[in-house]
Design a protein around this motif. Structure first.
Motif, PDB file in Angstrom:
ATOM      1  N   SER A 172      18.032  25.369  84.741  1.00 59.16           N
ATOM      2  CA  SER A 172      17.888  26.437  85.722  1.00 59.16           C
ATOM      3  C   SER A 172      17.644  25.878  87.126  1.00 59.16           C
ATOM      4  O   SER A 172      18.273  26.314  88.093  1.00 59.16           O
ATOM      5  N   LYS A 195      10.974  18.270  78.604  1.00 53.86           N
ATOM      6  CA  LYS A 195      10.812  18.851  77.265  1.00 53.86           C
ATOM      7  C   LYS A 195      11.565  20.168  77.155  1.00 53.86           C
ATOM      8  O   LYS A 195      12.037  20.533  76.092  1.00 53.86           O
ATOM      9  N   THR A 196      11.637  20.899  78.251  1.00 54.14           N
ATOM     10  CA  THR A 196      12.222  22.231  78.250  1.00 54.14           C
ATOM     11  C   THR A 196      13.558  22.195  78.982  1.00 54.14           C
ATOM     12  O   THR A 196      13.608  22.269  80.205  1.00 54.14           O
ATOM     13  N   LYS A 197      14.627  22.072  78.230  1.00 50.41           N
ATOM     14  CA  LYS A 197      15.968  21.920  78.792  1.00 50.41           C
ATOM     15  C   LYS A 197      16.369  23.120  79.650  1.00 50.41           C
ATOM     16  O   LYS A 197      17.040  22.965  80.661  1.00 50.41           O
ATOM     17  N   SER A 198      15.935  24.321  79.267  1.00 51.71           N
ATOM     18  CA  SER A 198      16.328  25.510  80.024  1.00 51.71           C
ATOM     19  C   SER A 198      15.735  25.501  81.438  1.00 51.71           C
ATOM     20  O   SER A 198      16.392  25.940  82.381  1.00 51.71           O
ATOM     21  N   ILE A 199      14.517  25.010  81.592  1.00 47.31           N
ATOM     22  CA  ILE A 199      13.902  24.907  82.925  1.00 47.31           C
ATOM     23  C   ILE A 199      14.671  23.897  83.760  1.00 47.31           C
ATOM     24  O   ILE A 199      15.013  24.145  84.913  1.00 47.31           O
ATOM     25  N   TYR A 200      14.945  22.745  83.160  1.00 50.34           N
ATOM     26  CA  TYR A 200      15.706  21.704  83.853  1.00 50.34           C
ATOM     27  C   TYR A 200      17.067  22.242  84.301  1.00 50.34           C
ATOM     28  O   TYR A 200      17.466  22.080  85.454  1.00 50.34           O
ATOM     29  N   ASP A 229       6.778  18.133  81.139  1.00 53.01           N
ATOM     30  CA  ASP A 229       7.211  19.434  80.650  1.00 53.01           C
ATOM     31  C   ASP A 229       8.647  19.747  81.068  1.00 53.01           C
ATOM     32  O   ASP A 229       9.383  20.405  80.332  1.00 53.01           O
ATOM     33  N   LEU A 230       9.051  19.271  82.231  1.00 55.01           N
ATOM     34  CA  LEU A 230      10.409  19.504  82.724  1.00 55.01           C
ATOM     35  C   LEU A 230      11.444  18.969  81.744  1.00 55.01           C
ATOM     36  O   LEU A 230      12.420  19.634  81.429  1.00 55.01           O
TER      37      LEU A 230
END
Length: 106
Positions: free
Chosen positions: A70, A63-68, A60-61
């Motif tokens: 942040s 897949k979601t660029k914004s989480i990575y 999931d990390l």
């Protein structure tokens, strides 16, 4: 790192600080000394040593660029604020060296 080995549970891995310096999320496993630090500061993920469902967070990390992004930003900021060499010298080494109670005189 295999947490069944005492050296792995207690080691302060340089890889942690390398990742912080580079602004990368930390991935560590439970039962290691630094896992509490990673979790407390929310600079990465703590997963089980053996592959299981806890590893899903890694999928999931990426897949979601914004989480990575942040987590990467927070990791780098933590490094710059507390662990960069000049900051450590100013905040840790100089106070120790300037404290006469820490000096041994002949």
């Amino acid at each position: 790192y295999d947490p069944s080995l005492p050296i792995n549970r207690l080691a302060a891995s340089n890889k942690l600080y390398d990742a912080m310096m580079l602004g990368k999320p930390i991935i560590t496993n439970y039962d290691l000394k630094n896992s509490a630090f990673v979790k407390k500061n929310r600079i990465g993920f703590v997963i089980n040593f053996n592959y299981d469902d806890s590893w899903d967070v890694l999928r999931d990390l990426f897949k979601t660029k914004s989480i990575y992004n942040s987590i990467s930003k927070k990791t780098r900021e933590l490094y710059l604020s507390y662990y960069k060499f000049d900051v450590l010298v100013k905040n840790k080494l100089i106070p120790i060296l300037s404290d006469e109670t820490n000096c041994t005189r002949p």
